[in-house]
Design a protein around this motif. Structure first.
Motif: not given
Length: 599
Positions: A265-286, A304-310
């Motif tokens: 989304k623009g200049v940043e990323d997000q990580l989500y998990e979906i459970n295929l058994q009950n279709e629950n969604w959650r946003n995971i802090h990274v 996870l392999f990632g980085m930030s501006a600093t």
């Protein structure tokens, strides 16, 4: 009390990088490609320990990195000094002599995949079909291989296969904004998005059973969403869509029936998990702003392999909700408080469209009043909150940096991304000019006093802005930018050429437009001092692109300096070269600043 001098260029640019990583199926071993020795090699870790040791000493960057399914060996791809002719090798877990697996001179090889029993290697190659590519299945025991996919109409990449290995997943790359995903079972090829004349993309997909595929697509939408396709019913279904946010990668945990989705989304990323058994969604802090890669182990542990501006590249492990950094890369000798986070700003362009930009402002105690205007590469990429050691070095030496995401950038929808196609030198150029005007109107810079620098498409844009709007600038740095769109179109890799008509233009049909958009057309107006940097082995923007503009400017007696790196391609893979380049750039920029004692 002992006082220490200001950090110099080598401390910033000694920041190590990670290009790729993989975790063994038994989670006892981790391998990553890093320049820890100054040049890229593979390094290993025996988990849970995090002390690295070298696995290779060939001093080459890695493209494609996987473990065999029983954690016995590694498959890795290496090119030669940035030429992007990747070949595949077997690497022992603890390093040592590598074994050639796929090695054909002057070929480009992509996306290695091992069969479930690790006895066969699937890969895509330019061999025999340089424009559209072929895919093979190589028997690692006998050395025999068979053609499993012949590319036609567009560059065609083998992407994966079903759990029973009866169905192949592949995609056709017609353009960066037009990619289609197919399933191939026997002689049947099944398009996984509904037929339509409207161009769209599918950027990832995964089997969760022999008949069910989840995929990421922007079919009939501006942003990429999660969809499914059932091969038994031939039914396509939209599953999850987020407003103004595009899913970029998908990973499946078979044991836990979970899908993991990264999004932009623009200049940043997000990580989500979906459970295929009950279709629950959650946003995971990274622990980072930009996610480069995610792996999910059989245990459910996330890597996870990632980085930030600093925060430089690092590899993290998640068990529960806590992230542990397995690598400890920082800027050596520099306190984190000395690093600069960017401001996110927007400004109106020539047609009223809002353009998002990152504005890195030098800290008050360092500020020399100078602004570097940085158009990014791609062009269908984006400037994001990722770490650039060079940015932090320039900031610490007093230079602020303005980096706009002009039309064509990713992260703002398919329509916005398509706006650069066939229009390299108009809309994006005017978006950049509007950014320059915003800086001036807001009092951050004065017209004629701005420093201009960019690489790849950003180098092209630096040349074009110099040629058409020289009155904004006092000096220009071009890092491997195309200078002549006709020669650029003719010299790119063969598998790029089928997309050039849509991406850049057709040399015959669009001749007048390509002349207008080529920086070399505006030699008379290029009157500001210039520094041009080029890798001799660059297969994307070949050496001749820089050679011709440098020679033409020298013939006119212009102030132009040329730095050619004989053992680099489209970037700087060797630390001594990276340091030399940015030392050269800093010395060049300091010629035009009122404050020079900050070197």
């Amino acid at each position: 009390m002992i006082t220490f001098p200001k950090p110099d260029v080598e401390q910033f640019l000694r920041t190590f990088s990670i290009a790729d990583f993989a975790v063994s199926p038994d989670e006892k071993h981790l391998v990553f490609s890093t320049n820890l020795s100054g040049k890229y090699n593979l390094w290993g870790m025996d988990l849970p320990n995090s002390f690295p040791y070298p696995l290779t000493s060939i001093d080459q960057s890695c493209q494609g990195l996987i473990y065999d399914k029983k954690s016995r060996f590694i498959i890795a791809g290496f090119d030669q000094d940035g030429n992007e002719n990747t070949q595949f090798y077997g690497v022992p877990l603890n390093g040592g002599t590598m074994k050639e697996i796929v090695n054909h001179e002057n070929t480009r090889n992509f996306m290695p995949k091992l069969s479930n029993d690790s006895k066969k290697l699937y890969y895509t190659t330019s061999r025999g079909n340089p424009s559209f590519l072929n895919s093979y299945c190589l028997d690692l025991e006998s050395g025999q291989e068979r053609l499993v996919l012949e590319g036609k109409d567009a560059a065609t990449y083998l992407f994966g296969f079903s759990p029973d290995e009866e169905t192949l997943l592949y995609y056709k790359h017609f353009a960066n904004t037009y990619t289609l995903l197919y399933a191939k079972k026997g002689n049947e090829d099944i398009l996984l998005t509904p037929p339509t004349e409207k161009q769209h993309t599918v950027n990832d997909g995964v089997f969760v059973s022999d008949s069910m595929i989840y995929l990421l697509t922007d079919y009939d939408s501006d942003f990429t969403y999660l969809a499914s396709y059932n091969l038994e019913t031939n039914k396509f279904c939209k599953v999850k869509e987020l407003e103004n946010e595009s899913f970029t990668a998908i990973t499946y945990s078979k044991e836990n029936q979970l899908l993991y989705l990264t999004s932009q989304k623009g200049v940043e990323d997000q990580l989500y998990e979906i459970n295929l058994q009950n279709e629950n969604w959650r946003n995971i802090h990274v622990p980072c702003s930009v996610i480069n890669k995610l792996e999910v182990a059989a245990s459910g542990t996330l890597y996870l392999f990632g980085m930030s501006a600093t925060k430089p590249h690092n590899i993290y492990k998640n068990s529960g909700d806590e992230w542990v950094s397995l690598t400890k890369y920082t800027v050596p000798g520099v306190d984190s408080n000395e690093l600069v986070e960017p401001d996110i700003i927007t400004y109106p362009s020539f047609d009223g469209r809002e353009i998002e930009s990152l504005f890195f402002r030098a800290k008050k105690e360092n500020d020399n009043g100078e602004v570097i205007f940085w158009p990014h590469g791609g062009p269908q990429a984006a400037e994001r909150k990722f770490f650039r050691a060079s940015f932090q070095f320039f900031l610490n030496n007093g230079y602020s940096i303005f980096a706009p995401n002009f039309r064509g950038s990713t992260g703002y929808g398919l329509e916005f991304m398509k706006m650069v196609e066939g229009d390299w030198g108009n809309g994006p150029r005017l978006d950049n000019v509007a950014g320059l005007d915003w800086l001036i109107d807001q009092g951050h810079a004065q017209k004629g006093n701005i420093l201009l620098m960019g690489g790849s498409f950003g180098g092209y844009m630096a040349l074009l802005l110099h040629g058409r709007h020289a009155d904004y600038f006092k000096a220009v740095v071009d890092i491997f930018g195309p200078s002549n769109l006709f020669s650029f179109i003719n010299s790119v890799p063969e598998d790029w050429k089928p997309v050039m008509d849509q991406w850049v233009g057709n040399p015959e049909k669009d001749k007048e437009k390509l002349i207008e958009y080529s920086p070399i057309t505006y030699l008379e107006s290029m009157i500001k001092p210039m520094l041009v940097i080029q890798g001799a082995n660059d297969p994307r923007v070949v050496k001749e692109e820089s050679d011709q503009i440098v020679q033409a400017l020298k013939d006119k007696g212009r102030d132009v300096d040329y730095m050619l790196l004989e053992n680099e391609g489209h970037g700087f893979s060797k630390k001594e070269n990276e340091i030399a380049v940015y030392q050269k750039i800093l010395s060049f920029l300091n010629r035009f600043t009122a404050v020079t004692e900050k070197v």
